[in-house]
Design a protein around this motif. Structure first.
Motif, short mmCIF file in Angstrom:
data_model
loop_
_atom_site.label_atom_id
_atom_site.label_comp_id
_atom_site.label_asym_id
_atom_site.label_seq_id
_atom_site.Cartn_x
_atom_site.Cartn_y
_atom_site.Cartn_z
N GLU A 30 0.82 -1.21 0.00
CA GLU A 30 0.00 0.00 0.00
C GLU A 30 0.86 1.26 0.00
O GLU A 30 0.40 2.33 -0.40
CB GLU A 30 -0.92 -0.01 1.23
N MET A 31 2.09 1.15 0.43
CA MET A 31 3.00 2.30 0.45
C MET A 31 3.63 2.56 -0.92
O MET A 31 3.88 3.71 -1.28
CB MET A 31 4.12 2.06 1.47
N LEU A 32 3.90 1.49 -1.63
CA LEU A 32 4.74 1.58 -2.84
C LEU A 32 4.29 2.63 -3.86
O LEU A 32 5.12 3.41 -4.34
CB LEU A 32 4.84 0.21 -3.51
N PRO A 33 3.00 2.70 -4.22
CA PRO A 33 2.62 3.64 -5.29
C PRO A 33 2.88 5.10 -4.99
O PRO A 33 2.93 5.92 -5.91
CB PRO A 33 1.11 3.36 -5.47
N ILE A 34 3.02 5.46 -3.71
CA ILE A 34 3.13 6.88 -3.35
C ILE A 34 4.53 7.25 -2.87
O ILE A 34 4.81 8.45 -2.66
CB ILE A 34 2.08 7.21 -2.25
N LEU A 35 5.42 6.30 -2.73
CA LEU A 35 6.73 6.58 -2.14
C LEU A 35 7.54 7.59 -2.96
O LEU A 35 8.18 8.48 -2.40
CB LEU A 35 7.53 5.28 -1.98
N ILE A 41 8.97 15.51 -2.18
CA ILE A 41 8.38 16.66 -1.49
C ILE A 41 9.44 17.62 -0.96
O ILE A 41 9.29 18.84 -1.00
CB ILE A 41 7.47 16.18 -0.34
N GLY A 42 10.51 17.07 -0.42
CA GLY A 42 11.51 17.90 0.23
C GLY A 42 11.47 17.84 1.74
O GLY A 42 11.90 18.76 2.43
N PHE A 43 10.95 16.73 2.28
CA PHE A 43 10.94 16.54 3.73
C PHE A 43 12.37 16.46 4.26
O PHE A 43 13.29 15.99 3.59
CB PHE A 43 10.21 15.25 4.10
N TYR A 44 12.54 16.87 5.50
CA TYR A 44 13.82 16.70 6.18
C TYR A 44 14.14 15.21 6.31
O TYR A 44 15.27 14.77 6.11
CB TYR A 44 13.77 17.37 7.56
N ILE A 269 -0.68 13.44 -2.17
CA ILE A 269 -0.33 12.36 -1.25
C ILE A 269 -1.48 12.09 -0.29
O ILE A 269 -1.85 10.93 -0.03
CB ILE A 269 0.96 12.73 -0.48
N ALA A 270 -2.09 13.15 0.21
CA ALA A 270 -3.21 12.99 1.14
C ALA A 270 -4.38 12.25 0.49
O ALA A 270 -5.01 11.39 1.11
CB ALA A 270 -3.66 14.35 1.65
N LYS A 271 -4.68 12.58 -0.77
CA LYS A 271 -5.78 11.91 -1.46
C LYS A 271 -5.50 10.43 -1.63
O LYS A 271 -6.40 9.59 -1.51
CB LYS A 271 -6.02 12.57 -2.82
#
Length: 605
Positions: A30-35, A41-44, A269-271
């Motif tokens: 479930e994680m793979l499609p959005i990784l 994004i530019g997260f720390y 990502i939220a959607k």
């Protein structure tokens, strides 16, 4: 002119977000499609591993947690990956030997962890030493976390002292870990300013939403100099989770603290996760009255909300106020440990036993005894001397680092698991969760992976950590008071607990099948609970007593396993054991006759 300072964001969606709201049940698939989008994004950093997610992969999802880490790293090459490590507890619920700690850290680093957030439930820095050294040896970032709570002993000096020790250990950054959402905005401002003034390291703030203070707390932390804050995508935010990323990014946009993150890709990502949430039937994070009550009694909101729902279903809410009053009382008596795993389970279980037994500190699980012995580390504050005497008797608490007494090694576990393990990673998994890992490895040998396969009995073993404070407290309390029946027995795997309404007469003590009635002058040792009877501390240990042994008052006679805890049964008299009535490892009911003891005064006459 005030200098602009970009605030950085750590995304907790894949670890703390799903652990707090979805019971760590999100699958790697479930994680793979959005990784890839999260990586852009530019997260720390992305918090993706550790906590209960490791255990959940093995126990409930049938997934290899090491393979999950490698997969996430492959799809997120640009953003540093972070894990949450419970010091000497690693990702489990007890202290492990230094050899296991060091090798676990090494493999985690090799497989993709860049930042290790390490904390100890008691802020006992000795329990962080081995993991911290291993992180530095691996060339990774050691983030030392301060477990935040509120008590007379948790002062600014307390946190500064721990942080200073972490600096001496080579910390690369400091994190304020507000796991119970008790950190208020102005207290946070004071703490952040003090740490930033006296310690020249980046400072990160981690708050859970629960009662709703967290966004305000973040703003005051940022104004005071915090460099990084933790958030989760909105479908996995709020409630017992962290504040929403979209909220924090919007609040800072156009200010001197602007995160530089764009809202449109965040909402993409939220959607995606909203679809996962709806498809999985997961609830949103919400704040309720019970969550807000954390500010009065400091009992974590997730624990209360589960209690409330279960009590409502059973029409048994009458004892909840007693337990909520008892938890802070127990916590004060044992030195104000923060209510975070494993201390939340230990304190919570003791409070339930105090309330349901009607006799405070009459039944004490081994985990509480171990804590009072110093086996979990140094209590933050003074422990009540009467409790120490009642629970430990003549035993003296240890003063050394607890892990110095643990001699287990990876090699020893490798010998135990044999060729079921294909790698040292498998051996480490087995060392942490023996029963669940053995089942997982056996299934893998037969070609069954990525499936839910554990039996109820196997799920009941070892979990002692993440869910005990919720599940066992709610079941016990829901089983008593205001129900339509006098007695309820709860069964989970091979663990059984019986609870009766207050005021109900105790049943006659049944003897074991085939046991002869006790002479009138014998003392009958009865089971104080439903559980499993063990004559020895472990399968390889000698029995505590044999028929014919002379025993003293206070001496351990046997062990009863209940509520996934080991409870010693001690002798109430001096005398001679005349008969042991129950076979080893057999279940017993409340009031079952376990042993016959001929009292000393009769023996001598």
């Amino acid at each position: 002119m005030v200098k602009a300072r970009r605030v950085l964001i750590t995304d907790t969606t894949l670890r703390d977000g799903q652990q707090s709201l979805w019971a760590s049940r999100m699958r790697t698939g479930e994680m793979l499609p959005i990784l890839a989008k999260m990586d852009d994004i530019g997260f720390y950093s992305l918090e993706v591993w550790g906590g209960a997610t490791f255990d959940s992969c093995v126990r409930f999802l049938g997934e290899n947690p090491w393979e999950r880490l490698r997969t996430v790293k492959m799809h997120c090459p640009k953003t540093p990956l972070m894990m949450m490590l419970r010091g000497q507890n690693l990702v489990g619920y007890r202290h492990y030997g230094d050899d296991i700690v060091r090798r676990f850290v090494r493999h985690a680093a090799e497989n993709g962890i860049d930042i290790f957030r390490i904390f100890d439930a008691l802020n006992d820095t000795r329990n962080v030493e081995a993991a911290a050294e291993a992180v530095k040896e691996a060339g990774r970032h050691f983030q030392a976390a301060l477990a935040y709570t509120v008590s007379p002993v948790h002062t600014l000096d307390h946190y500064l002292e721990a942080a200073t020790r972490f600096v001496e250990m080579g910390a690369d950054s400091i994190c304020i870990k507000d796991m119970a959402a008790l950190l208020s905005p102005f207290h946070c401002e004071q703490l952040v300013r003090r740490l930033k003034t006296e310690i020249d390291l980046p400072l990160q703030v981690h708050c859970h939403y629960i009662g709703g203070l967290a966004p305000m707390t973040y703003l005051k932390a940022i104004e005071a100099g915090a460099d990084v804050v933790d958030t989760a995508t909105v479908p996995l935010a709020f409630g017992s989770s962290n504040p929403a990323t979209e909220m924090v990014v919007t609040a800072l946009k156009g200010t001197r603290f602007d995160t530089g993150l764009e809202l449109d890709p965040l909402f993409e990502i939220a959607k995606y996760f909203e679809e996962i949430r709806v498809g999985g039937g997961y609830l949103r994070g919400v704040t309720s009255l019970t969550h807000m009550q954390v500010y009065s009694h400091q009992v974590p909101g997730g624990m209360i909300s589960n209690l409330e729902s279960q009590l409502a279903e059973q029409d048994a809410t009458g004892r909840l106020p007693e337990v909520l009053a008892e938890i802070p009382a127990v916590r004060a008596e044992v030195g104000y440990p923060p209510l975070v795993t494993p201390m939340s389970q230990i304190v919570g279980t003791q409070a339930v036993l105090n309330v349901l037994s009607g006799k405070r500190w009459q039944v004490v699980p081994d985990e509480m005894k171990s804590y009072l012995m110093g086996m979990y580390g140094q209590a933050p504050g003074p422990v009540n001397e009467d409790v120490i005497r009642k629970v430990l008797g003549d035993q003296k608490p240890i003063t050394c680092r607890p892990a110095d007494l643990i001699k287990e090694t990876v090699a020893g576990y490798a010998d135990e698991i044999g060729d079921l393990a294909r790698s040292e990673e498998d051996v480490l998994t087995y060392a942490l969760f023996p029963s669940a890992a053995r089942s997982f490895l056996q299934k893998r040998r037969h070609g069954v992976e990525d499936d839910v396969f554990l039996t109820q009995e196997q799920e009941a073993e070892e979990v002692g950590g993440g869910n005990m404070d919720v599940n066992h407290i709610k079941e016990l309390i829901a089983a008593v008071e205001n129900s339509s029946i006098a007695e309820v027995t709860i069964e989970e795997g091979d663990t059984r607990i019986t609870v009766r309404k207050s005021g109900e007469p105790e049943p006659a003590a049944p003897a074991a099948a085939g046991a002869a009635p006790a002479p009138d002058n014998y003392f009958v040792v009865k089971s104080p609970m439903v559980g499993t009877f063990y004559r020895a501390a472990s399968p390889t240990s000698d029995p505590f007593v044999e028929a014919g042994d002379r025993v003293k008052k206070g001496q351990t006679l046997c062990i009863l396993e209940a509520m996934k805890l080991m409870n010693e049964v001690i002798s109430e008299v001096n005398g001679v054991v005349r008969d042991i009535l129950v076979e080893n490892a057999k279940p017993v009911e409340y009031g079952t006759a376990l042993l016959y003891i001929e009292p000393e005064e009769i023996v001598e006459t």
